[in-house]
Design an enzyme around this catalytic site. Structure first.
Site, PDB file in Angstrom:
ATOM      1  N   ALA A 107      -2.586   6.196  -3.863  1.00 52.71           N
ATOM      2  CA  ALA A 107      -3.792   6.914  -4.550  1.00 52.71           C
ATOM      3  C   ALA A 107      -4.431   7.753  -3.369  1.00 52.71           C
ATOM      4  O   ALA A 107      -4.095   7.795  -2.090  1.00 52.71           O
ATOM      5  CB  ALA A 107      -4.697   5.918  -4.796  1.00 52.71           C
ATOM      6  N   GLY A 126       0.155   3.170  -4.060  1.00 52.00           N
ATOM      7  CA  GLY A 126       0.137   3.741  -5.491  1.00 52.00           C
ATOM      8  C   GLY A 126       1.605   4.413  -5.742  1.00 52.00           C
ATOM      9  O   GLY A 126       2.267   4.453  -6.916  1.00 52.00           O
ATOM     10  N   GLU A 131       3.999   1.679  -6.346  1.00 54.52           N
ATOM     11  CA  GLU A 131       3.649   1.060  -7.878  1.00 54.52           C
ATOM     12  C   GLU A 131       4.485   2.292  -8.724  1.00 54.52           C
ATOM     13  O   GLU A 131       5.015   1.880  -9.853  1.00 54.52           O
ATOM     14  CB  GLU A 131       2.480   0.805  -8.109  1.00 54.52           C
ATOM     15  CG  GLU A 131       1.682  -0.105  -6.877  1.00 54.52           C
ATOM     16  CD  GLU A 131       0.276  -0.178  -7.068  1.00 54.52           C
ATOM     17  OE1 GLU A 131      -0.221  -1.331  -7.859  1.00 54.52           O
ATOM     18  OE2 GLU A 131      -0.433   0.489  -6.785  1.00 54.52           O
ATOM     19  N   GLU A 151      -2.324  -1.434   0.955  1.00 54.81           N
ATOM     20  CA  GLU A 151      -3.726  -1.751   0.283  1.00 54.81           C
ATOM     21  C   GLU A 151      -4.743  -2.558   1.094  1.00 54.81           C
ATOM     22  O   GLU A 151      -5.779  -2.357   1.238  1.00 54.81           O
ATOM     23  CB  GLU A 151      -3.664  -2.049  -1.082  1.00 54.81           C
ATOM     24  CG  GLU A 151      -3.427  -0.781  -2.209  1.00 54.81           C
ATOM     25  CD  GLU A 151      -1.675  -0.690  -2.292  1.00 54.81           C
ATOM     26  OE1 GLU A 151      -1.326  -0.025  -3.086  1.00 54.81           O
ATOM     27  OE2 GLU A 151      -1.143  -1.388  -1.521  1.00 54.81           O
TER      28      GLU A 151
END
Ligand code: T1G
Length: 651
Positions: free
Chosen positions: A66, A105, A108, A128
């Site tokens: 992200a 992300g 993911e 993270e």
């Protein structure tokens, strides 16, 4: 004027649609990229000629996750969790083509695709936790289904990327290639379509077996990271895979992620992430310079520091001349460097046949002349201005350079990057940044030992605060004679009006130099680095206070932390005012990377701003009332910032 390429593009290769993210420098999944992904996916799904989809990234790497900068803003749709769910729900098979690294992300998103093809050497990770967060877009549920609960929890708790071809990552990819990964992914997608395999949704994969022991073990590890809320949240989030339906568990994880975003720990860790990258950016001084070629380096001083620097230079591929006046010390240093590489091989982190080549790049001698052909010279002699002056005057005689200061600075910054270290540019003033601030902490520790504290009181207060090691234990590790020789520390302890603390002299005189003599503030069993409280030190302290007429008192941990940190913060005010360093955040970077300041507190200045500079000023003024202006005069910058309601790092 050519328009910027779209952040996300959709193209076709036969019956395979190619969705490409192109968002330099790290393909961060910003809001616009997420919106672009949705649009491209809808396009590919709607296109009747498309039978399968490949998702790839332009540039040197797949997505780095992200966009961290967006975490200071209210969440903006489309949310990453939903974007990934759209890919997972796609009616046509989606193949992720991975190269470089797929992090957070990005990992993911890849796990949400139906198949994964990776270039050999690709690294995947869920870092993270290093930002005080947890994987908030489905990773806590999809990774266990791909690589197992144990490996998934390890990835999420240590935040370290893994190579896709590492054994524990076996389940993550369907194919690892040495050829062009995008072409390989298109071929793989075509085969899936030909075979009519269709989408293989990770959420529907069977849950791997797992015992409660696995969760317990990781929970214990998470609890060891006291002070940070994210690790335990991660274990709880992954455990939900057992207790509830996939979609519910993903929703809970997202809620945890949003809550963790607002924690002071995550804000501090995100600040530290960007502050370290900012520190590496050359300021105006170096911007006009061009780095010189760096093939050979000379290190003056074969002590612990010199050895460490020589190893970093050798690891970065340079030739190294290690210069140590004392031949026995030189031989010891070379032997220790050799032993270091044997240890690295023994730990499986290097092939044994690589060592001879590295050691062959190490030479040296007792004379400084060995530095005559070095591209860079690093001085690592102990903290004695006389010795340093002698070294530099000898260097002046043999090392003449036409490198301008801007070139020299640019070369220094380039060297730091090559060593994969974090460098901070500062003026050549006594103690630079870190040591100059450390001096105030050391002074207060010695004063508090006189007033009634014991070494373990001070160390436990600072380790409770988050330091990995307390100041007294660090002193024993470094050697108490090192600090004792520091003229500035001596001035603070013995020459300021109103106080004369000779505690360090007493320990050095009784040859309690720390780990290297088996006793310092603590005592050490032979071969052990474990500090053991020593009644002899307690007796020495009590006798010392009695002789000085100091009535010993219990000093509360809050006072210990305040006196250790506020002296440093106040000194940072002077350092900034004198322009020793141009960016306040650089002061924090020095303490985070060089002095073990707890990362989830952001650094001394980030911490001061969180407390409020006015509060810090008030506490410094209160300490001035108690101990005198010679020791606690507020820095003018601190006074000004408090008056203007500003912080060190901004409004
Ligand atoms: N967001 C925004 N900017 C980023 C970024 C990111 N994720 N990663 C890097 N940058 C910027 C960085 O500040 C620098 O900018 C430039 O890119 C180059 O970076 C929902 C919650 C990828 C290994 O933690 O580890 O996904 O200084 O100098 O040495 O679950 O960057 O040039 O202006 O570091 O080659 C998780 C963080 C996010 C990875 C590349 N992802 N990045 O290293 O270059 S949270 C991460 C890195 C998340 C989801 C969650 C490294 C790198 P500037 P660099 P590098």
């Amino acid at each position: 004027m050519s328009a910027d390429p779209p952040l996300v593009s959709l193209s076709r290769d036969g019956a395979v649609a190619l969705i490409t993210i192109d968002h330099p420098p790290v393909n961060a999944l910003s809001r616009d990229v997420r919106a672009g992904l949705i649009a491209a996916l809808d396009g590919a799904i709607a296109d009747k000629a498309v039978r399968a989809i490949v998702l790839a990234c332009a540039g040197k790497s797949f997505c780095a996750g992200a966009d961290i900068r967006e975490f200071d803003l209210p969440p903006q749709p489309p949310h990453l969790t939903d974007v990934i769910q759209r890919f997972a729900d796609a009616a046509k098979p989606v193949v992720a083509a991975l190269h470089g690294s797929a992090l957070g992300g990005g990992c993911e998103l890849a796990a949400g695709c139906h198949y994964r093809v990776a270039a050999r050497g690709t690294r995947i990770g869920l870092p993270e936790v290093n930002l005080g967060l947890l994987p908030g877009a489905g990773g806590t549920q999809r990774l266990p289904r791909l690589v197992g609960f144990d490996a998934a929890l390890s990835m999420m708790l240590d935040g370290r990327p893994r190579a896709v071809d590492a054994g524990e990552m076996a389940g993550f990819t369907d194919s690892i290639v040495d050829s062009d990964v995008r072409a390989a992914a298109v071929a793989f997608a075509s085969r899936v379509a030909e075979a009519g395999l269709g989408p293989r949704r990770t959420a529907t994969l069977p849950l791997p077996d797992v015992t409660p022991e696995v969760f317990e073990r990781h929970l214990q590890a998470a609890r060891k990271r006291g002070g940070e809320p994210a690790p335990e949240k991660i274990v709880a989030a992954v455990r939900r895979a057992i207790d509830m339906p996939f979609a519910d568990a993903v929703a809970y994880a997202r809620a945890d992620f949003l809550a963790l975003r607002e924690t002071p720990e995550s804000k501090a860790l995100r600040y530290a992430f960007f502050a370290e990258r900012e520190a590496g950016r050359p300021g105006a001084e170096a911007a006009s310079g061009s780095p010189r070629p760096l093939e050979r380096a000379a290190v003056i001083g074969g002590g612990t520091m010199g050895q460490g620097i020589a190893i970093a230079l050798l690891d970065a591929g340079l030739e190294v001349a290690l210069i140590e006046a004392d031949p026995a010390a030189l031989a010891r240093a070379q032997q220790r460097i050799g032993a270091h590489y044997e240890e690295v091989v023994a730990k499986g982190r290097m092939a044994s046949n690589a060592v001879p080549g590295i050691i062959a790049r190490l030479d040296g001698g007792a004379s400084i002349d060995a530095a005559h052909d070095a591209d860079v010279v690093i001085e690592a002699v102990f903290e004695d201005i006389g010795v340093k002056r002698e070294v530099f005057s000898k260097l002046d005689a043999i090392v003449r350079t036409d490198a301008s200061s801007a070139d020299a600075l640019a070369t220094g910054i380039a060297l730091v990057k090559r060593l994969r270290k974090v460098g901070v540019v500062c003026k050549g003033k006594d103690g630079f940044i870190g040591n100059r601030m450390l001096l105030l902490r050391t002074r207060e520790c010695l004063f508090m030992l006189e007033e009634g504290a014991l070494p373990r009181d001070i160390d436990s207060a600072l380790t409770e605060f988050g330091f990995a090691m307390g100041p007294l234990a660090v002193g024993d590790l470094a050697g108490l004679d090192i600090g004792w020789r520091n003229a500035n520390l001596r001035r603070q302890l013995r020459e300021l009006p109103g106080r004369d603390c000779d505690l360090l002299d007493r320990l050095v005189a009784s040859h309690r130099l720390g780990q290297k003599t088996g006793a310092g503030w603590y005592r050490y069993e032979a071969g052990s680095r474990k500090p053991i409280p020593d009644p002899a030190v307690e007796a020495l302290l009590i006798e010392h206070s009695r002789e000085r007429g100091i009535k010993r008192r219990a000093i509360p941990p809050t006072e210990i932390v305040e006196r250790c940190l506020f002296g440093m913060i106040n000194e940072a005010g002077h350092i900034l005012e004198e322009g020793v360093v141009s960016r306040p955040s650089d002061v924090d970077v020095v303490w985070l990377t060089g002095y073990g300041f707890p990362r989830y507190r952001g650094g001394p200045l980030f911490y001061a701003d969180r407390l409020g500079v006015a509060h810090v000023l008030a506490r410094v003024e209160a300490l001035r009332e108690r101990f005198g202006a010679a020791f606690w005069e507020p820095a003018p910058l601190l006074v000004r910032l408090a008056a203007n309601g500003r912080g060190f790092l901004g409004p």
